[in-house]
Design a protein around this motif. Structure first.
Motif, short mmCIF file in Angstrom:
data_model
loop_
_atom_site.label_atom_id
_atom_site.label_comp_id
_atom_site.label_asym_id
_atom_site.label_seq_id
_atom_site.Cartn_x
_atom_site.Cartn_y
_atom_site.Cartn_z
N ARG A 126 0.82 -1.21 0.00
CA ARG A 126 0.00 0.00 0.00
C ARG A 126 0.86 1.26 0.00
NH1 ARG A 126 -5.65 -0.23 3.29
NH2 ARG A 126 -6.53 -2.04 2.24
N ALA A 127 1.92 1.27 0.79
CA ALA A 127 2.78 2.45 0.85
C ALA A 127 3.46 2.68 -0.49
CB ALA A 127 3.82 2.29 1.96
N ALA A 128 3.90 1.61 -1.15
CA ALA A 128 4.55 1.75 -2.45
C ALA A 128 3.58 2.33 -3.47
CB ALA A 128 5.09 0.41 -2.93
N LEU A 129 2.32 1.86 -3.46
CA LEU A 129 1.33 2.37 -4.40
C LEU A 129 1.00 3.84 -4.12
CD1 LEU A 129 -1.14 -0.64 -4.74
CD2 LEU A 129 0.29 0.35 -6.53
N ILE A 130 0.88 4.18 -2.83
CA ILE A 130 0.60 5.58 -2.47
C ILE A 130 1.71 6.48 -2.99
CG2 ILE A 130 0.49 7.18 -0.51
CD1 ILE A 130 -1.01 4.96 1.00
N SER A 131 2.95 6.03 -2.86
CA SER A 131 4.09 6.82 -3.33
C SER A 131 4.12 6.91 -4.85
CB SER A 131 5.40 6.21 -2.81
OG SER A 131 6.51 6.95 -3.27
N LEU A 132 3.88 5.79 -5.52
CA LEU A 132 3.97 5.76 -6.99
C LEU A 132 2.83 6.51 -7.66
CD1 LEU A 132 5.06 2.06 -7.55
CD2 LEU A 132 6.41 4.09 -8.09
N LEU A 133 1.64 6.45 -7.08
CA LEU A 133 0.47 7.08 -7.69
C LEU A 133 0.28 8.51 -7.21
CD1 LEU A 133 -2.02 4.09 -7.57
CD2 LEU A 133 -0.75 4.96 -9.54
N ASN A 134 1.38 9.22 -7.11
CA ASN A 134 1.33 10.61 -6.67
C ASN A 134 2.00 11.47 -7.74
OD1 ASN A 134 1.43 13.08 -5.43
ND2 ASN A 134 2.15 12.31 -3.46
N PRO A 135 1.24 12.00 -8.70
CA PRO A 135 1.83 12.74 -9.80
C PRO A 135 2.59 13.99 -9.35
CG PRO A 135 -0.55 13.00 -9.79
CD PRO A 135 -0.23 11.92 -8.81
N LYS A 136 2.16 14.59 -8.25
CA LYS A 136 2.90 15.76 -7.76
C LYS A 136 4.29 15.36 -7.31
CE LYS A 136 -1.13 18.52 -6.50
NZ LYS A 136 -1.84 19.28 -5.45
N ALA A 137 4.41 14.17 -6.71
CA ALA A 137 5.74 13.69 -6.32
C ALA A 137 6.59 13.42 -7.56
CB ALA A 137 5.61 12.41 -5.48
N ILE A 138 5.97 12.86 -8.60
CA ILE A 138 6.71 12.61 -9.84
C ILE A 138 7.26 13.92 -10.40
CG2 ILE A 138 6.49 11.82 -12.24
CD1 ILE A 138 4.36 9.87 -11.29
N LEU A 139 6.40 14.92 -10.50
CA LEU A 139 6.83 16.20 -11.05
C LEU A 139 7.87 16.87 -10.14
CD1 LEU A 139 3.43 17.61 -12.36
CD2 LEU A 139 5.27 16.48 -13.63
N PHE A 140 7.73 16.67 -8.83
CA PHE A 140 8.73 17.24 -7.92
C PHE A 140 10.11 16.63 -8.18
CE2 PHE A 140 11.13 15.97 -4.13
CZ PHE A 140 11.69 17.19 -3.81
N PHE A 141 10.17 15.30 -8.26
CA PHE A 141 11.46 14.66 -8.49
C PHE A 141 12.03 15.07 -9.84
CE2 PHE A 141 10.09 11.40 -5.28
CZ PHE A 141 11.12 11.64 -4.40
#
Length: 217
Positions: A126-141
């Motif tokens: 669940r934690a991995a999915l929460i992290s991966l399915l976060n487009p704002k985090a993708i754009l931040f990185f």
């Protein structure tokens, strides 16, 4: 001071990363609530899921994910709404658990529920999915990492590796603090069933809020 391992301003990056890690979000909230409800081992399993998700996002960032998202906006929208739906799902699951705790006639029932839950509960996944399915985090990185890589450096992969290790170290320290804070909360929850239900309700509501904000932002 010149670039270190191809990183143009390492101390600015460190300070920025620490500030961003400290901002509350679904990753940190999930780790805290998992540790509070299920203890240190489950808390660290959730943290490991966050580390995996963040690592995948870092690798995608280094591989040029920004170009893909700009060229194919539907890809970004799919990730965005998929992430919003999953955050909402996690929130609903937390609210259902809170309702069961509230209705439980005795602390023994709560304990029995918690003892049975690990068989069907997967904090790492669940934690991995929460992290991966976060487009704002993708754009931040994507946007944050690139700013600190010297384009003239001969080994950019080494630069990204160093930046990733710094980010993961900051995340590890912060999540460890949250995990042990969660165990303190767990001790309070074991003695106060309705306090546990109230905390789970608050966490579930926040996840629903994260999902709604993501879908409408």
């Amino acid at each position: 001071m010149g670039p270190v391992l191809g990183i143009t301003d390492i101390w600015t990056y460190v300070l920025g990363t620490v500030a961003i890690v400290l901002l509350p979000g679904p990753n940190s909230l999930f780790v805290l609530s998992t540790a509070a409800r299920r203890g240190v081992p489950s808390g660290y399993r959730a943290a490991a899921g966050v580390f995996l998700g963040d690592t995948v996002l870092m690798v995608l960032s280094a591989a040029g994910l920004a170009s893909l998202l700009k060229a194919y906006p539907p890809v970004f929208l799919t990730i965005k709404y998929g992430g919003a739906i999953y955050l909402g799902f996690v929130g609903v699951q937390m609210l259902r658990g809170a309702w069961r705790r509230w209705r439980s006639p005795a602390p023994v029932a709560v304990a029995s529920q918690q003892a049975a839950a690990p068989q069907v509960y997967h904090p790492f996944r669940r934690a991995a999915l929460i992290s991966l399915l976060n487009p704002k985090a993708i754009l931040f990185f994507v946007s944050f990492f690139i700013q600190f890589v010297d384009p003239s450096y001969a080994y950019p992969a080494l630069s990204f590796l160093a930046l990733g290790l710094i980010a993961q170290l900051a995340s590890t320290l912060y999540l460890t603090l949250l995990i042990f804070a969660g165990t303190f909360l767990a001790a309070q929850f074991r003695r106060r069933r309705r306090l546990a239900a109230g905390a789970a309700t608050a966490a579930g509501t926040l996840f629903l809020g994260f999902g709604l904000k993501l879908a409408t932002g």
